[in-house]
Design a protein around this motif. Structure first.
Motif, mmCIF file in Angstrom:
data_model
loop_
_atom_site.group_PDB
_atom_site.id
_atom_site.type_symbol
_atom_site.label_atom_id
_atom_site.label_comp_id
_atom_site.label_asym_id
_atom_site.label_seq_id
_atom_site.Cartn_x
_atom_site.Cartn_y
_atom_site.Cartn_z
ATOM 1 N N GLY A 145 -6.520 6.179 1.299
ATOM 2 C CA GLY A 145 -6.937 4.590 1.065
ATOM 3 C C GLY A 145 -5.828 3.853 0.451
ATOM 4 O O GLY A 145 -6.149 2.784 0.356
ATOM 5 N N ASN A 146 -4.766 4.360 0.369
ATOM 6 C CA ASN A 146 -3.676 3.814 -0.427
ATOM 7 C C ASN A 146 -2.517 3.778 0.350
ATOM 8 O O ASN A 146 -1.693 4.800 0.377
ATOM 9 C CB ASN A 146 -3.458 4.433 -1.864
ATOM 10 N N ASN A 147 -1.992 2.678 1.162
ATOM 11 C CA ASN A 147 -0.776 2.844 1.925
ATOM 12 C C ASN A 147 0.362 2.971 1.058
ATOM 13 O O ASN A 147 1.404 3.744 1.768
ATOM 14 C CB ASN A 147 -0.916 1.442 2.827
ATOM 15 N N GLY A 148 0.516 2.296 0.092
ATOM 16 C CA GLY A 148 1.719 2.397 -0.849
ATOM 17 C C GLY A 148 1.926 3.684 -1.119
ATOM 18 O O GLY A 148 3.204 4.370 -1.126
ATOM 19 N N ALA A 149 1.026 4.549 -1.713
ATOM 20 C CA ALA A 149 1.111 5.745 -2.166
ATOM 21 C C ALA A 149 1.555 6.838 -1.126
ATOM 22 O O ALA A 149 2.323 7.557 -1.005
ATOM 23 C CB ALA A 149 -0.110 6.350 -2.711
ATOM 24 N N CYS A 150 0.924 6.768 0.359
ATOM 25 C CA CYS A 150 1.106 7.483 1.502
ATOM 26 C C CYS A 150 2.521 7.199 1.878
ATOM 27 O O CYS A 150 3.224 8.206 2.013
ATOM 28 C CB CYS A 150 0.005 6.932 2.604
ATOM 29 N N ARG A 151 2.971 6.126 1.964
ATOM 30 C CA ARG A 151 4.295 5.636 2.245
ATOM 31 C C ARG A 151 5.408 6.336 1.188
ATOM 32 O O ARG A 151 6.351 7.018 2.000
ATOM 33 C CB ARG A 151 4.666 4.029 2.258
ATOM 34 N N ASN A 152 5.200 6.292 0.036
ATOM 35 C CA ASN A 152 5.872 7.022 -1.067
ATOM 36 C C ASN A 152 6.088 8.392 -0.751
ATOM 37 O O ASN A 152 6.875 8.944 -0.893
ATOM 38 C CB ASN A 152 5.594 6.461 -2.448
ATOM 39 N N GLN A 153 4.921 9.134 -0.378
ATOM 40 C CA GLN A 153 4.885 10.406 -0.488
ATOM 41 C C GLN A 153 5.487 10.860 0.855
ATOM 42 O O GLN A 153 6.256 11.849 0.988
ATOM 43 C CB GLN A 153 3.403 10.954 -0.423
ATOM 44 N N CYS A 154 5.413 10.027 2.025
ATOM 45 C CA CYS A 154 6.050 10.558 3.309
ATOM 46 C C CYS A 154 7.562 10.516 2.937
ATOM 47 O O CYS A 154 8.231 11.274 3.442
ATOM 48 C CB CYS A 154 5.390 9.507 4.432
ATOM 49 N N ILE A 155 7.942 9.340 2.569
ATOM 50 C CA ILE A 155 9.359 9.080 2.344
ATOM 51 C C ILE A 155 10.034 10.193 1.261
ATOM 52 O O ILE A 155 11.141 10.673 1.438
ATOM 53 C CB ILE A 155 9.869 7.490 1.665
ATOM 54 N N ASN A 156 9.341 10.321 0.101
ATOM 55 C CA ASN A 156 9.906 10.965 -1.190
ATOM 56 C C ASN A 156 9.764 12.457 -0.804
ATOM 57 O O ASN A 156 10.871 13.188 -1.053
ATOM 58 C CB ASN A 156 9.428 10.523 -2.421
ATOM 59 N N LEU A 157 8.633 12.907 -0.302
ATOM 60 C CA LEU A 157 8.290 14.337 -0.445
ATOM 61 C C LEU A 157 8.395 15.020 1.068
ATOM 62 O O LEU A 157 8.932 16.232 1.077
ATOM 63 C CB LEU A 157 6.886 14.670 -0.645
ATOM 64 N N GLU A 158 8.521 14.213 2.108
ATOM 65 C CA GLU A 158 8.542 14.758 3.463
ATOM 66 C C GLU A 158 9.981 14.382 4.260
ATOM 67 O O GLU A 158 10.205 14.538 5.171
ATOM 68 C CB GLU A 158 7.209 14.458 4.194
ATOM 69 N N ARG A 159 10.614 13.311 3.629
ATOM 70 C CA ARG A 159 11.819 12.648 3.897
ATOM 71 C C ARG A 159 11.618 11.983 5.492
ATOM 72 O O ARG A 159 12.417 12.144 6.152
ATOM 73 C CB ARG A 159 12.956 13.764 4.286
ATOM 74 N N ALA A 160 10.381 11.209 5.553
ATOM 75 C CA ALA A 160 10.099 10.726 6.889
ATOM 76 C C ALA A 160 10.687 9.151 6.559
ATOM 77 O O ALA A 160 11.103 9.007 5.472
ATOM 78 C CB ALA A 160 8.692 10.539 6.988
ATOM 79 N N HIS A 161 10.469 8.420 7.630
ATOM 80 C CA HIS A 161 11.194 7.080 7.642
ATOM 81 C C HIS A 161 10.411 6.045 6.978
ATOM 82 O O HIS A 161 10.564 5.422 6.231
ATOM 83 C CB HIS A 161 11.299 6.598 8.946
ATOM 84 N N HIS A 162 8.808 6.342 7.134
ATOM 85 C CA HIS A 162 8.046 5.620 6.609
ATOM 86 C C HIS A 162 6.625 6.365 6.707
ATOM 87 O O HIS A 162 6.454 7.166 7.474
ATOM 88 C CB HIS A 162 7.954 4.029 7.093
ATOM 89 N N GLY A 163 5.378 5.651 6.333
ATOM 90 C CA GLY A 163 4.033 6.304 6.237
ATOM 91 C C GLY A 163 3.190 5.235 6.140
ATOM 92 O O GLY A 163 3.209 4.152 5.169
ATOM 93 N N SER A 164 1.539 5.489 6.800
ATOM 94 C CA SER A 164 0.715 4.447 6.332
ATOM 95 C C SER A 164 -0.548 5.501 6.583
ATOM 96 O O SER A 164 -0.590 6.353 7.177
ATOM 97 C CB SER A 164 0.848 3.299 7.228
ATOM 98 N N CYS A 165 -1.561 4.753 6.040
ATOM 99 C CA CYS A 165 -2.734 5.241 6.299
ATOM 100 C C CYS A 165 -3.569 4.948 7.492
ATOM 101 O O CYS A 165 -3.519 3.668 7.822
ATOM 102 C CB CYS A 165 -4.027 4.769 5.088
ATOM 103 N N ASN A 166 -3.832 5.729 8.501
ATOM 104 C CA ASN A 166 -4.039 5.471 9.869
ATOM 105 C C ASN A 166 -5.388 6.185 10.177
ATOM 106 O O ASN A 166 -5.477 7.365 9.578
ATOM 107 C CB ASN A 166 -3.329 5.643 10.879
ATOM 108 N N TYR A 167 -6.338 5.475 10.979
ATOM 109 C CA TYR A 167 -7.782 6.295 11.232
ATOM 110 C C TYR A 167 -7.683 7.344 12.316
ATOM 111 O O TYR A 167 -6.975 6.947 13.528
ATOM 112 C CB TYR A 167 -8.889 5.283 11.696
ATOM 113 N N ARG A 168 -7.813 8.476 12.109
ATOM 114 C CA ARG A 168 -7.801 9.644 12.965
ATOM 115 C C ARG A 168 -9.016 10.358 12.744
ATOM 116 O O ARG A 168 -9.427 10.714 11.687
ATOM 117 C CB ARG A 168 -6.616 10.691 12.688
ATOM 118 N N PHE A 169 -9.799 10.319 13.675
ATOM 119 C CA PHE A 169 -11.109 10.782 13.858
ATOM 120 C C PHE A 169 -11.143 12.075 12.872
ATOM 121 O O PHE A 169 -10.366 12.963 13.181
ATOM 122 C CB PHE A 169 -11.825 11.276 15.313
ATOM 123 N N PRO A 170 -12.042 12.545 11.920
ATOM 124 C CA PRO A 170 -13.011 11.357 11.351
ATOM 125 C C PRO A 170 -12.946 10.589 10.274
ATOM 126 O O PRO A 170 -14.006 10.202 9.776
ATOM 127 C CB PRO A 170 -14.111 12.731 11.201
#
Length: 80
Positions: free
Chosen positions: A45-70
């Motif tokens: 529910g928090n795009n900023g926290a997701c982005r930070n976690q993806c960048i800092n912990l998983e070395r991704a380019h960016h991250g965001s909260c997206n709806y994936r069923f369910p």
């Protein structure tokens, strides 16, 4: 009348040539592949926290909260 038609034709030809020479200078966009975060738990529910976690912990380019069923998940984006 003929003079204005030739001016319009000349301007159009100049624009076409300008567009043709300008097109190769554009950089092709980098493609990204998305993958659910391996370190995020629960509903996202928090795009900023997701982005930070993806960048800092998983070395991704960016991250965001997206709806994936369910529910909303933290999705990380990596270069393909």
């Amino acid at each position: 009348m003929a003079k204005s038609a030739s001016i319009i034709t000349l301007i159009f030809a100049a624009l076409v040539l300008f567009a043709a020479f300008e097109a190769p200078a554009m950089v092709e966009a980098q493609k990204f592949c998305e993958r659910s975060s391996g370190t995020w738990s629960g509903v996202c529910g928090n795009n900023g926290a997701c982005r930070n976690q993806c960048i800092n912990l998983e070395r991704a380019h960016h991250g965001s909260c997206n709806y994936r069923f369910p529910y909303h998940r933290c999705i990380c984006y990596f270069p393909c």
